[in-house]
Design a protein around this motif. Structure first.
Motif, PDB file in Angstrom:
ATOM      1  N   ARG A 166     -41.943  49.395 -56.929  1.00  0.00           N
ATOM      2  CA  ARG A 166     -42.606  49.273 -58.231  1.00  0.00           C
ATOM      3  C   ARG A 166     -44.107  49.533 -58.119  1.00  0.00           C
ATOM      4  N   GLY A 167     -44.674  49.244 -56.955  1.00  0.00           N
ATOM      5  CA  GLY A 167     -46.102  49.464 -56.760  1.00  0.00           C
ATOM      6  C   GLY A 167     -46.421  50.717 -55.971  1.00  0.00           C
ATOM      7  N   PHE A 168     -45.417  51.565 -55.753  1.00  0.00           N
ATOM      8  CA  PHE A 168     -45.588  52.816 -55.004  1.00  0.00           C
ATOM      9  C   PHE A 168     -46.172  52.566 -53.607  1.00  0.00           C
ATOM     10  N   GLN A 169     -45.767  51.444 -52.999  1.00  0.00           N
ATOM     11  CA  GLN A 169     -46.203  51.127 -51.632  1.00  0.00           C
ATOM     12  C   GLN A 169     -45.184  51.715 -50.656  1.00  0.00           C
ATOM     13  N   VAL A 170     -45.309  52.998 -50.435  1.00  0.00           N
ATOM     14  CA  VAL A 170     -44.305  53.714 -49.653  1.00  0.00           C
ATOM     15  C   VAL A 170     -44.293  53.238 -48.202  1.00  0.00           C
ATOM     16  N   ASP A 171     -45.441  52.831 -47.690  1.00  0.00           N
ATOM     17  CA  ASP A 171     -45.496  52.348 -46.314  1.00  0.00           C
ATOM     18  C   ASP A 171     -44.652  51.089 -46.130  1.00  0.00           C
ATOM     19  N   VAL A 172     -44.660  50.213 -47.133  1.00  0.00           N
ATOM     20  CA  VAL A 172     -43.845  49.000 -47.066  1.00  0.00           C
ATOM     21  C   VAL A 172     -42.359  49.350 -47.137  1.00  0.00           C
ATOM     22  N   ILE A 173     -42.025  50.323 -47.971  1.00  0.00           N
ATOM     23  CA  ILE A 173     -40.629  50.749 -48.093  1.00  0.00           C
ATOM     24  C   ILE A 173     -40.118  51.292 -46.758  1.00  0.00           C
ATOM     25  N   PHE A 174     -40.912  52.157 -46.125  1.00  0.00           N
ATOM     26  CA  PHE A 174     -40.509  52.715 -44.838  1.00  0.00           C
ATOM     27  C   PHE A 174     -40.409  51.629 -43.772  1.00  0.00           C
ATOM     28  N   MET A 175     -41.315  50.664 -43.827  1.00  0.00           N
ATOM     29  CA  MET A 175     -41.266  49.558 -42.873  1.00  0.00           C
ATOM     30  C   MET A 175     -39.978  48.760 -43.037  1.00  0.00           C
ATOM     31  N   ALA A 176     -39.618  48.444 -44.284  1.00  0.00           N
ATOM     32  CA  ALA A 176     -38.400  47.672 -44.544  1.00  0.00           C
ATOM     33  C   ALA A 176     -37.160  48.443 -44.106  1.00  0.00           C
ATOM     34  N   ILE A 177     -37.133  49.741 -44.403  1.00  0.00           N
ATOM     35  CA  ILE A 177     -35.996  50.569 -43.996  1.00  0.00           C
ATOM     36  C   ILE A 177     -35.863  50.591 -42.476  1.00  0.00           C
ATOM     37  N   ALA A 178     -36.989  50.761 -41.797  1.00  0.00           N
ATOM     38  CA  ALA A 178     -36.969  50.816 -40.334  1.00  0.00           C
ATOM     39  C   ALA A 178     -36.500  49.496 -39.735  1.00  0.00           C
ATOM     40  N   LEU A 179     -36.956  48.389 -40.301  1.00  0.00           N
ATOM     41  CA  LEU A 179     -36.563  47.084 -39.768  1.00  0.00           C
ATOM     42  C   LEU A 179     -35.085  46.798 -40.004  1.00  0.00           C
ATOM     43  N   ILE A 180     -34.566  47.207 -41.158  1.00  0.00           N
ATOM     44  CA  ILE A 180     -33.130  47.057 -41.403  1.00  0.00           C
ATOM     45  C   ILE A 180     -32.342  47.867 -40.375  1.00  0.00           C
ATOM     46  N   GLY A 181     -32.817  49.081 -40.099  1.00  0.00           N
ATOM     47  CA  GLY A 181     -32.155  49.905 -39.094  1.00  0.00           C
ATOM     48  C   GLY A 181     -32.216  49.292 -37.707  1.00  0.00           C
ATOM     49  N   ILE A 182     -33.368  48.715 -37.359  1.00  0.00           N
ATOM     50  CA  ILE A 182     -33.521  48.092 -36.037  1.00  0.00           C
ATOM     51  C   ILE A 182     -32.621  46.868 -35.906  1.00  0.00           C
ATOM     52  N   LEU A 183     -32.595  46.031 -36.930  1.00  0.00           N
ATOM     53  CA  LEU A 183     -31.726  44.849 -36.895  1.00  0.00           C
ATOM     54  C   LEU A 183     -30.254  45.255 -36.853  1.00  0.00           C
ATOM     55  N   GLY A 184     -29.908  46.282 -37.611  1.00  0.00           N
ATOM     56  CA  GLY A 184     -28.534  46.777 -37.580  1.00  0.00           C
ATOM     57  C   GLY A 184     -28.157  47.311 -36.212  1.00  0.00           C
ATOM     58  N   LEU A 185     -29.077  48.045 -35.593  1.00  0.00           N
ATOM     59  CA  LEU A 185     -28.823  48.572 -34.250  1.00  0.00           C
ATOM     60  C   LEU A 185     -28.677  47.444 -33.236  1.00  0.00           C
ATOM     61  N   ALA A 186     -29.481  46.400 -33.390  1.00  0.00           N
ATOM     62  CA  ALA A 186     -29.399  45.258 -32.472  1.00  0.00           C
ATOM     63  C   ALA A 186     -28.039  44.576 -32.567  1.00  0.00           C
ATOM     64  N   THR A 187     -27.554  44.356 -33.785  1.00  0.00           N
ATOM     65  CA  THR A 187     -26.238  43.732 -33.939  1.00  0.00           C
ATOM     66  C   THR A 187     -25.129  44.652 -33.430  1.00  0.00           C
ATOM     67  N   ASP A 188     -25.307  45.948 -33.597  1.00  0.00           N
ATOM     68  CA  ASP A 188     -24.324  46.905 -33.080  1.00  0.00           C
ATOM     69  C   ASP A 188     -24.227  46.805 -31.559  1.00  0.00           C
ATOM     70  N   GLN A 189     -25.362  46.726 -30.898  1.00  0.00           N
ATOM     71  CA  GLN A 189     -25.368  46.628 -29.440  1.00  0.00           C
ATOM     72  C   GLN A 189     -24.779  45.297 -28.969  1.00  0.00           C
ATOM     73  N   LEU A 190     -24.996  44.243 -29.742  1.00  0.00           N
ATOM     74  CA  LEU A 190     -24.400  42.949 -29.392  1.00  0.00           C
ATOM     75  C   LEU A 190     -22.875  43.023 -29.434  1.00  0.00           C
ATOM     76  N   PHE A 191     -22.345  43.726 -30.428  1.00  0.00           N
ATOM     77  CA  PHE A 191     -20.890  43.876 -30.507  1.00  0.00           C
ATOM     78  C   PHE A 191     -20.359  44.748 -29.377  1.00  0.00           C
ATOM     79  N   ARG A 192     -21.105  45.761 -28.981  1.00  0.00           N
ATOM     80  CA  ARG A 192     -20.688  46.582 -27.843  1.00  0.00           C
ATOM     81  C   ARG A 192     -20.632  45.739 -26.568  1.00  0.00           C
ATOM     82  N   LEU A 193     -21.638  44.887 -26.398  1.00  0.00           N
ATOM     83  CA  LEU A 193     -21.661  43.999 -25.237  1.00  0.00           C
ATOM     84  C   LEU A 193     -20.508  43.004 -25.292  1.00  0.00           C
ATOM     85  N   LEU A 194     -20.264  42.451 -26.477  1.00  0.00           N
ATOM     86  CA  LEU A 194     -19.166  41.500 -26.643  1.00  0.00           C
ATOM     87  C   LEU A 194     -17.825  42.144 -26.305  1.00  0.00           C
ATOM     88  N   ARG A 195     -17.651  43.391 -26.694  1.00  0.00           N
ATOM     89  CA  ARG A 195     -16.396  44.094 -26.398  1.00  0.00           C
ATOM     90  C   ARG A 195     -16.205  44.266 -24.897  1.00  0.00           C
TER      91      ARG A 195
END
Length: 218
Positions: free
Chosen positions: A181-210
């Motif tokens: 809403r405030g055209f803060q594109v840097d914040v949007i990219f930061m949030a997207i990147a962090l969601i991806g990083i957290l998702g990747l971390a949980t993915d690796q945890l499941f690989r380890l668990l397997r």
């Protein structure tokens, strides 16, 4: 204007991390995803195994499950607000609805792939019907079940922004929508990147668990 420099994104990340707000948003989103995923998995795994093992359960649930899994999650957001209210429960419900029926179908398909000879041999040795699911089918499908959970955990992260679409006060999805809403594109990219990083971390945890829980499948 709409494609920020990496340095600007990093600067925004450090600024929000230094005042503690970023940690709060990350923990809020992690809580929503983990609770929704765990609740969905605890129900879908045994139910999916029974669907794949017992034809009567499959016949009863299959039409409903196949209907529900095609419904758009976003259309249920206002209904969840009306039924549950605004808060953590509503956001968790979005995650559950987004992944539960998909988990159910895939786990049931995995259970149906267990060789019938294995099940029949268990019956011959005196295994009762209700014991078959947990003593025969579950161990046989464990590697596939863990893979299914790993994949659907990724889907849970993709539904996070939808879950935090309305009336959220914190979370990575919330700050990305607020930044839009405030055209803060840097914040949007930061949030997207962090969601991806957290998702990747949980993915690796499941690989380890397997690898730990089902080493024979490697």
């Amino acid at each position: 204007m709409f494609l920020p420099k990496p340095g600007k994104v990093l600067q925004t990340t450090f600024q929000m991390a230094s005042d503690g707000s970023l940690y709060e948003h990350m923990m809020t989103s992690l809580q929503v995803v983990i609770i929704g995923f765990v609740v969905s998995s605890v129900i879908s795994v045994p139910l999916g195994l029974m669907m794949g093992t017992y034809r009567v359960v499959q016949a009863f649930l299959d039409p409903l499950v196949n209907f529900m899994r095609y419904l758009p999650v976003t259309s249920f957001v206002p209904l969840f607000i009306l039924w549950i209210g605004i808060g953590l429960e509503q956001r968790v419900a979005v995650i559950i609805f987004g992944i539960f029926f998909q988990q159910l179908v895939m786990i049931a398909d995995s259970a149906r792939s267990v060789p019938r000879d294995l099940v029949n041999a268990a019956y011959t040795l005196g295994t009762k019907r209700h014991e078959t699911v947990f003593h025969i089918v579950f161990p046989a499908t464990l590697p596939n079940t863990l893979d299914i959970l790993r994949v659907t955990m990724g889907w849970a992260w993709t539904y996070l922004v939808v879950a935090e679409l309305v009336a959220a006060r914190s979370g990575l999805g919330y700050i990305s929508l607020k930044a839009m809403r405030g055209f803060q594109v840097d914040v949007i990219f930061m949030a997207i990147a962090l969601i991806g990083i957290l998702g990747l971390a949980t993915d690796q945890l499941f690989r380890l668990l397997r690898r730990v829980v089902a080493p024979w499948s490697q």
